[in-house]
Design a protein around this motif. Structure first.
Motif, PDB file in Angstrom:
ATOM      1  N   ALA A  22     -40.664  26.212  29.344  1.00  0.00           N
ATOM      2  CA  ALA A  22     -42.062  26.623  29.465  1.00  0.00           C
ATOM      3  C   ALA A  22     -42.365  27.145  30.870  1.00  0.00           C
ATOM      4  N   LEU A  23     -41.848  26.435  31.900  1.00  0.00           N
ATOM      5  CA  LEU A  23     -42.083  26.871  33.273  1.00  0.00           C
ATOM      6  C   LEU A  23     -41.481  28.244  33.521  1.00  0.00           C
ATOM      7  N   THR A  24     -40.265  28.456  33.058  1.00  0.00           N
ATOM      8  CA  THR A  24     -39.607  29.751  33.252  1.00  0.00           C
ATOM      9  C   THR A  24     -40.348  30.858  32.526  1.00  0.00           C
ATOM     10  N   THR A  25     -40.795  30.577  31.289  1.00  0.00           N
ATOM     11  CA  THR A  25     -41.516  31.585  30.516  1.00  0.00           C
ATOM     12  C   THR A  25     -42.815  31.983  31.201  1.00  0.00           C
ATOM     13  N   PHE A  26     -43.589  30.998  31.654  1.00  0.00           N
ATOM     14  CA  PHE A  26     -44.858  31.295  32.305  1.00  0.00           C
ATOM     15  C   PHE A  26     -44.648  32.030  33.633  1.00  0.00           C
ATOM     16  N   GLU A  27     -43.607  31.639  34.365  1.00  0.00           N
ATOM     17  CA  GLU A  27     -43.337  32.276  35.651  1.00  0.00           C
ATOM     18  C   GLU A  27     -43.027  33.754  35.475  1.00  0.00           C
ATOM     19  N   TYR A  28     -42.136  34.066  34.546  1.00  0.00           N
ATOM     20  CA  TYR A  28     -41.700  35.449  34.376  1.00  0.00           C
ATOM     21  C   TYR A  28     -42.712  36.292  33.608  1.00  0.00           C
ATOM     22  N   PRO A  42     -33.399  40.986  39.779  1.00  0.00           N
ATOM     23  CA  PRO A  42     -32.169  40.498  39.169  1.00  0.00           C
ATOM     24  C   PRO A  42     -30.957  41.187  39.813  1.00  0.00           C
ATOM     25  N   PRO A  43     -29.777  40.558  39.778  1.00  0.00           N
ATOM     26  CA  PRO A  43     -29.442  39.343  39.030  1.00  0.00           C
ATOM     27  C   PRO A  43     -29.358  38.099  39.903  1.00  0.00           C
ATOM     28  N   PHE A  44     -30.202  37.980  40.943  1.00  0.00           N
ATOM     29  CA  PHE A  44     -30.134  36.837  41.855  1.00  0.00           C
ATOM     30  C   PHE A  44     -30.264  35.513  41.095  1.00  0.00           C
ATOM     31  N   ASN A  45     -31.332  35.356  40.336  1.00  0.00           N
ATOM     32  CA  ASN A  45     -31.544  34.102  39.611  1.00  0.00           C
ATOM     33  C   ASN A  45     -30.578  33.948  38.440  1.00  0.00           C
ATOM     34  N   ARG A  46     -30.152  35.059  37.871  1.00  0.00           N
ATOM     35  CA  ARG A  46     -29.202  34.982  36.755  1.00  0.00           C
ATOM     36  C   ARG A  46     -27.855  34.449  37.231  1.00  0.00           C
ATOM     37  N   ILE A  47     -27.406  34.900  38.380  1.00  0.00           N
ATOM     38  CA  ILE A  47     -26.136  34.411  38.912  1.00  0.00           C
ATOM     39  C   ILE A  47     -26.237  32.926  39.225  1.00  0.00           C
ATOM     40  N   LEU A 128     -20.818  32.967  44.662  1.00  0.00           N
ATOM     41  CA  LEU A 128     -21.178  33.613  45.917  1.00  0.00           C
ATOM     42  C   LEU A 128     -20.486  34.956  46.057  1.00  0.00           C
ATOM     43  N   ALA A 129     -19.208  35.023  45.673  1.00  0.00           N
ATOM     44  CA  ALA A 129     -18.475  36.284  45.732  1.00  0.00           C
ATOM     45  C   ALA A 129     -19.060  37.317  44.775  1.00  0.00           C
ATOM     46  N   VAL A 130     -19.446  36.877  43.566  1.00  0.00           N
ATOM     47  CA  VAL A 130     -20.057  37.788  42.594  1.00  0.00           C
ATOM     48  C   VAL A 130     -21.364  38.350  43.121  1.00  0.00           C
ATOM     49  N   PHE A 131     -22.163  37.514  43.765  1.00  0.00           N
ATOM     50  CA  PHE A 131     -23.439  37.987  44.314  1.00  0.00           C
ATOM     51  C   PHE A 131     -23.215  39.012  45.423  1.00  0.00           C
ATOM     52  N   ILE A 137     -22.371  46.794  45.439  1.00  0.00           N
ATOM     53  CA  ILE A 137     -22.201  47.862  44.451  1.00  0.00           C
ATOM     54  C   ILE A 137     -23.534  48.463  44.036  1.00  0.00           C
ATOM     55  N   THR A 138     -24.526  47.628  43.794  1.00  0.00           N
ATOM     56  CA  THR A 138     -25.802  48.098  43.244  1.00  0.00           C
ATOM     57  C   THR A 138     -26.853  48.404  44.298  1.00  0.00           C
ATOM     58  N   GLY A 139     -26.585  48.058  45.569  1.00  0.00           N
ATOM     59  CA  GLY A 139     -27.611  48.254  46.587  1.00  0.00           C
ATOM     60  C   GLY A 139     -28.779  47.308  46.416  1.00  0.00           C
ATOM     61  N   TRP A 140     -28.496  46.129  45.867  1.00  0.00           N
ATOM     62  CA  TRP A 140     -29.544  45.131  45.622  1.00  0.00           C
ATOM     63  C   TRP A 140     -30.328  44.866  46.903  1.00  0.00           C
ATOM     64  N   PRO A 141     -31.651  44.633  46.816  1.00  0.00           N
ATOM     65  CA  PRO A 141     -32.475  44.532  45.605  1.00  0.00           C
ATOM     66  C   PRO A 141     -33.172  45.813  45.212  1.00  0.00           C
ATOM     67  N   LYS A 142     -33.018  46.880  45.985  1.00  0.00           N
ATOM     68  CA  LYS A 142     -33.761  48.113  45.726  1.00  0.00           C
ATOM     69  C   LYS A 142     -33.004  48.952  44.718  1.00  0.00           C
ATOM     70  N   ARG A 143     -33.198  48.631  43.437  1.00  0.00           N
ATOM     71  CA  ARG A 143     -32.503  49.352  42.375  1.00  0.00           C
ATOM     72  C   ARG A 143     -33.446  50.315  41.658  1.00  0.00           C
TER      73      ARG A 143
END
Length: 255
Positions: A22-28, A42-47, A128-131, A137-143
């Motif tokens: 519920a908290l995640t749903t309301f937040e997003y 994304p994908p900061f929180n997903r990772i 950490l390596a994936v992030f 690669i993606t120039g995060w966060p400005k996509r």
């Protein structure tokens, strides 16, 4: 997955999961800042979520191997044992975790804890390596479009005083430093507290899983947060430089 779990424990976990959902749903679903940082980056929180999930899942597999062994649990345990033994050197985080055990701990409990610590540490390093790779690669966060500091950093007040870039860089360095020190400090603090409040029942499966998960996940999360804030500071500096160059060009342009 863990043997010997009481039915009431399952109900409590299900209730906590519903509240988290519920908290995640309301937040997003909200358009205004809330509690979750980097909500629209994304994908900061997903990772971080995937890292936390796999840590709990694989540590549960390690605990399950003692009562219900299988090829999968044996493989997970072998990888964790390999990593744990490789980094179990004097003053290493894994060695400090093992020293949290009471003096009467058995050899099997020591091996199991070292195995879990090695697996959790490996997952944190991979996340950490994936992030970092994703950032490069993606120039995060400005996509897509701009980056809204107000929504993605709700706890950061740009109007609190001082230069925003300097404050972001200072916070980034603090998070990275804390993330580096936390794996060493946490076992020492728990060991010192055990002298006052009694020894921690780290040999209990649930206690072991959540303690090791927090020990490995929180430092990696702080590292990623520090890197992310440094990246945001760099983006702001680059935008300022572009605006300054554009303003200088307009000032020097012939009428």
């Amino acid at each position: 997955m863990i043997p010997g779990i009481h039915s009431e424990t399952v109900q409590i976990v299900a209730l906590a999961a519903i509240f988290a959902f519920a908290l995640t749903t309301f937040e997003y679903a909200s358009t205004y800042p809330g509690l979750v940082e980097f909500r629209e980056a994304p994908p900061f929180n997903r990772i971080r979520f995937v890292s936390l999930f796999f840590t709990v899942f694989l540590l549960s597999a390690v605990a399950r191997h003692s009562t219900d062994p299988s090829t999968f649990t044996a493989f997970v345990g072998a990888v964790g044992n390999l990593i744990g033994n490789a980094i179990d050197i004097p003053y290493s985080p894994v060695r400090l975790i093992v020293l949290m055990l009471p003096d009467n701990a058995t050899a099997a409990e020591i091996i199991s804890l070292r195995m879990a610590a090695g697996m959790a540490y490996l997952i944190s390093l991979i996340s950490l390596a994936v992030f970092i790779i994703t950032l490069r690669i993606t120039g995060w966060p400005k996509r897509k479009g701009g980056f809204n500091v107000w929504v993605n950093l709700p706890m950061f007040d740009p109007t609190a005083g001082g230069d925003v870039v300097e404050r972001l860089e200072r916070d980034a360095r603090f998070n990275v430093a804390l993330g580096f020190l936390l794996p060493f400090l946490t076992p020492a603090v728990i060991k010192a507290a055990s002298g006052v409040f009694g020894s921690v029942a780290i040999t209990n499966d649930q206690t072991m899983i959540w303690t090791i998960t927090a020990w490995a996940f929180l430092p990696a999360s702080l590292f990623m947060r520090g890197i992310a804030m440094q990246r945001v500071a760099t983006l702001i500096s680059e935008q300022r430089a572009r605006n300054s160059s554009r303003a200088e060009g307009e000032r020097l342009a012939p009428a």
